[in-house]
Design a protein around this motif. Structure first.
Motif, mmCIF file in Angstrom:
data_model
loop_
_atom_site.group_PDB
_atom_site.id
_atom_site.type_symbol
_atom_site.label_atom_id
_atom_site.label_comp_id
_atom_site.label_asym_id
_atom_site.label_seq_id
_atom_site.Cartn_x
_atom_site.Cartn_y
_atom_site.Cartn_z
ATOM 1 N N PRO A 189 -0.948 5.296 6.154
ATOM 2 C CA PRO A 189 -1.087 6.290 6.077
ATOM 3 C C PRO A 189 -2.273 7.658 5.505
ATOM 4 N N GLN A 190 -3.364 6.945 5.706
ATOM 5 C CA GLN A 190 -4.156 6.566 4.722
ATOM 6 C C GLN A 190 -5.486 8.086 5.973
ATOM 7 N N LEU A 191 -5.456 7.664 6.763
ATOM 8 C CA LEU A 191 -6.166 9.750 7.719
ATOM 9 C C LEU A 191 -5.660 10.515 6.914
ATOM 10 N N TYR A 192 -3.785 10.744 7.173
ATOM 11 C CA TYR A 192 -3.416 11.315 7.424
ATOM 12 C C TYR A 192 -2.932 12.112 5.860
ATOM 13 N N LYS A 193 -3.189 11.727 4.690
ATOM 14 C CA LYS A 193 -3.515 12.214 3.779
ATOM 15 C C LYS A 193 -4.652 12.841 3.830
ATOM 16 N N GLN A 194 -5.477 11.661 3.826
ATOM 17 C CA GLN A 194 -6.836 12.296 3.798
ATOM 18 C C GLN A 194 -6.600 14.372 4.411
ATOM 19 N N ALA A 213 -0.229 -6.221 12.399
ATOM 20 C CA ALA A 213 -0.066 -8.045 12.728
ATOM 21 C C ALA A 213 -0.283 -8.773 12.358
ATOM 22 N N GLU A 214 -0.130 -9.130 10.940
ATOM 23 C CA GLU A 214 -0.490 -10.147 10.396
ATOM 24 C C GLU A 214 -0.369 -11.238 11.187
ATOM 25 N N ASP A 215 -1.332 -12.189 11.754
ATOM 26 C CA ASP A 215 -1.162 -13.662 12.687
ATOM 27 C C ASP A 215 -0.685 -14.583 11.717
ATOM 28 N N VAL A 228 3.132 2.852 -1.516
ATOM 29 C CA VAL A 228 4.098 3.770 -1.835
ATOM 30 C C VAL A 228 2.106 4.901 -2.029
ATOM 31 N N ASP A 229 2.042 5.238 -1.582
ATOM 32 C CA ASP A 229 0.376 5.962 -0.804
ATOM 33 C C ASP A 229 0.597 7.156 -1.589
ATOM 34 N N PHE A 230 -0.485 7.576 -2.565
ATOM 35 C CA PHE A 230 -1.112 9.224 -3.367
ATOM 36 C C PHE A 230 -2.261 10.117 -2.908
ATOM 37 N N PHE A 338 -14.791 2.103 6.819
ATOM 38 C CA PHE A 338 -15.816 3.450 6.839
ATOM 39 C C PHE A 338 -15.472 4.774 5.962
ATOM 40 N N TYR A 339 -14.276 4.751 5.394
ATOM 41 C CA TYR A 339 -13.964 5.564 4.419
ATOM 42 C C TYR A 339 -14.399 5.957 3.591
ATOM 43 N N ALA A 340 -14.940 4.987 2.898
ATOM 44 C CA ALA A 340 -15.012 4.807 0.996
ATOM 45 C C ALA A 340 -16.015 5.361 0.903
ATOM 46 N N ASN A 422 8.400 -15.962 -3.242
ATOM 47 C CA ASN A 422 7.682 -15.479 -1.791
ATOM 48 C C ASN A 422 8.393 -13.508 -1.188
ATOM 49 N N ILE A 423 7.899 -12.794 -0.686
ATOM 50 C CA ILE A 423 8.277 -11.767 -0.924
ATOM 51 C C ILE A 423 9.239 -10.667 -0.127
ATOM 52 N N ARG A 424 9.297 -11.954 0.924
ATOM 53 C CA ARG A 424 11.000 -12.120 1.568
ATOM 54 C C ARG A 424 12.582 -12.139 0.896
HETATM 55 P P1 AMO Z 1 -4.373 -2.098 1.907
HETATM 56 O O1 AMO Z 1 -4.532 -3.059 3.476
HETATM 57 O O2 AMO Z 1 -5.481 -2.308 0.923
HETATM 58 O O3 AMO Z 1 -5.177 -0.882 0.881
HETATM 59 O O4 AMO Z 1 -2.622 -2.263 1.701
HETATM 60 C C1 AMO Z 1 -2.543 -1.499 0.440
HETATM 61 C C2 AMO Z 1 -1.674 -2.681 0.074
HETATM 62 O O5 AMO Z 1 -0.358 -2.711 0.802
HETATM 63 C C3 AMO Z 1 0.385 -4.401 0.082
HETATM 64 N N1 AMO Z 1 -0.247 -4.756 1.592
HETATM 65 C C4 AMO Z 1 0.564 -5.805 2.203
HETATM 66 N N2 AMO Z 1 1.843 -6.326 1.546
HETATM 67 C C5 AMO Z 1 2.904 -7.077 2.229
HETATM 68 N N3 AMO Z 1 3.066 -7.546 3.362
HETATM 69 C C6 AMO Z 1 1.110 -6.731 4.296
HETATM 70 N N4 AMO Z 1 0.412 -7.211 5.310
HETATM 71 C C7 AMO Z 1 0.673 -6.336 2.996
HETATM 72 N N5 AMO Z 1 -0.680 -5.325 3.185
HETATM 73 C C8 AMO Z 1 -1.003 -4.328 2.385
HETATM 74 C C9 AMO Z 1 -1.245 -4.931 -1.154
HETATM 75 C C10 AMO Z 1 -1.919 -4.044 -0.900
HETATM 76 O O6 AMO Z 1 -2.472 -3.600 -2.073
HETATM 77 N N6 AMO Z 1 -5.228 2.678 3.262
HETATM 78 C C11 AMO Z 1 -5.484 1.724 2.417
HETATM 79 C C12 AMO Z 1 -4.636 2.850 0.448
HETATM 80 C C13 AMO Z 1 -5.925 3.718 0.313
HETATM 81 O O7 AMO Z 1 -6.944 3.053 0.470
HETATM 82 O O8 AMO Z 1 -5.012 4.351 0.263
HETATM 83 C C14 AMO Z 1 -4.966 0.433 2.233
HETATM 84 O O9 AMO Z 1 -3.463 0.708 3.530
HETATM 85 O O10 AMO Z 1 -0.070 -4.524 -1.955
#
Ligand code: AMO
Length: 438
Positions: A189-194, A213-215, A228-230, A338-340, A422-424
């Motif tokens: 949600p990065q760009l919208y949060k901003q 889309a992790e390959d 979880v974003d803030f 780019f936004y950092a 495993n995250i699953r």
């Molecule tokens: P980032 O891409 O590092 O940052 O993602 C933030 C956190 O989300 C989790 N994460 C994942 N978890 C499971 N599967 C994935 N494929 C996956 N990708 C990421 C990780 C990671 O630390 N826009 C920035 C955040 C920001 O700057 O506000 C972002 O998305 O725990």
């Protein structure tokens, strides 16, 4: 009569009438007498069926397939032979839904099924108590996070998940056919949060799915995860964001520890609540530590998955904690998007950081570049097509405060907290390169 849970019946008087229901876990037929074990969400109760009292029904009852849903009416009888201290002497047993045989997956069997089989039959897998506990902890973690945000004055928001542009680079964008246009699933949600910082919301948070889309398949990535974003405004530096992140993690873990100590006991994990301030190690220093530990680089000098693990062990050994920040990510790395915002005194460094937990990245974030001209030049440096970002860029032209924020992977948080392999395991119905069902 109203149905009650197995644990509620404990408080009934000996001989009281009651109605219980659940899944038939086990039938032990001794000829003239049979013991049924029935499971509901609260526990397992025993039903004793005596052929003398239920002559007509007895043969059918002992043939009810395992995992069928049954409703039992009868009398409570106290006994020291069962875990809950009572059994039910039934007057009626009704099969609400009969389970087919054989079961595609055992629920109380000792043998461990493969993860693929378990996920194919996830509804049955989740009948196992130890699997449900994971989601009870996850629920507490979410409650703890929301409690924190609410106390700190953050507003919960919902931003679109069907979007035109990505925040985290084109490689992991899912395409969506959107009427006559090509759209994508939101990676963050990065760009919208901003944009909401330009609207004057000052403090927002969102807990929602993010899509990548992790390959590749790993034990810590999925194609859909809960982010979880803030985001917060009028900050002086990324230290403000790191402080807020540390307080958030502290509060959420404290909440879980307070409310979930019984469930945590089932996992045999030591829950660490990080001390404030959490250790910060600049990326360049991490590289030197890793070189001292004998790490060799394949190409880019960068803290990779192996490096994270090594640093996690190092910090644990040196400082006795599972938490630390990697700060000042160099501008050269792909991660520094780019936004950092870059360091004023050294533009080869950004204000970006990761929070590491048990040798794995949990959070990523930093201060954003809020100055329009600088942002444009950073985007051009990254070869981005500015036209695609028009509505985002507009918000930087009419009063944008300093701001920053983070994204935390909820599923990873649960995985690391409970030491799941495993995250699953921490996701009800995971999505990955080979899974779209169930
Ligand atoms: P980032 O891409 O590092 O940052 O993602 C933030 C956190 O989300 C989790 N994460 C994942 N978890 C499971 N599967 C994935 N494929 C996956 N990708 C990421 C990780 C990671 O630390 N826009 C920035 C955040 C920001 O700057 O506000 C972002 O998305 O725990």
């Amino acid at each position: 009569m109203k149905r009650i849970h197995a644990t509620d019946a404990v408080d009934l008087e000996d001989g009281a009438s009651c109605r219980l229901a659940g899944w038939l876990q086990e039938v032990k037929d001794l000829g003239g007498i049979a013991f049924l074990k029935v499971r509901d969400r609260s526990g397992v109760f025993q039903v004793v069926v005596d052929k003398d009292n239920m002559e007509k029904e007895y043969d059918d009852i002992v043939e009810i397939p395992r995992e069928s849903v049954i409703v039992v009416e009868g009398e409570k009888k106290e006994t020291d032979q069962t875990e809950l201290g009572y059994e039910i002497v039934p007057s009626a047993i009704k099969v609400e839904n009969e389970a087919e045989k054989p079961l595609p997956l055992g629920v109380v069997d000792k043998v461990n099924a493969e993860m693929g089989t378990r996920l194919d039959n996830r509804f049955l897998d989740l009948r196992k108590e130890e699997k449900r506990y994971i989601f009870e902890i996850r629920d507490l973690l979410l409650q703890g996070l929301r409690d924190f945000f609410s106390k700190e004055g953050f507003i919960e928001v919902n931003t679109p998940k069907i979007v035109a542009t990505g925040a985290e680079g084109g490689a992991t964008l899912f395409d969506v056919q959107y009427y006559d246009n090509n759209a994508h699933l939101a990676q963050s949600p990065q760009l919208y949060k901003q944009m909401l910082m330009a609207s004057g919301f000052e403090k927002v948070y969102e807990i929602a799915p993010a899509y990548r889309a992790e390959d590749f398949d790993t034990i810590r990535h999925t194609s859909e995860f809960i982010s979880v974003d803030f985001e917060m405004s009028f900050i002086d530096s990324s230290d403000d964001i790191m402080d807020m992140t540390s307080y958030m993690v502290q509060h959420a873990l404290r909440y879980v520890k307070e409310k979930g100590s019984d469930i945590l006991d089932e996992f045999n994990v030591e829950l660490e609540i990080p001390d404030h301030p959490v250790k910060k190690i600049p990326h360049e220093k991490c590289i030197r530590i890793l070189e001292d530990m004998g790490k060799e680089w394949e190409d880019e000098r960068e803290v990779d998955t192996e490096g994270e693990k090594m640093l996690g062990d190092y910090v644990k050994e040196e400082y006795g904690t599972d938490f630390f920040y990697i700060t000042e990510f160099p501008t050269r790395l792909k991660k520094s998007t780019f936004y950092a915002k870059r360091k004023d005194y050294d533009p080869s460094l950004t204000t970006y950081f990761d929070l590491e937990y048990k040798g794995q990245e949990l959070v990523s974030g930093g201060q954003r570049e809020h100055r329009y001209d600088v942002l444009i030049s950073q985007m051009e440096e990254n070869d981005l097509d500015l036209e695609n970002f028009e509505s985002y860029l507009k918000t930087f032209k009419y009063g944008m405060p300093t701001h920053g924020g983070i994204g935390l992977g909820l599923d990873r948080f649960v995985q690391q907290l409970l030491d799941l392999s495993n995250i699953r395991e921490a996701i009800l119905f995971p999505r990955d390169t080979s899974r779209l069902e169930p």
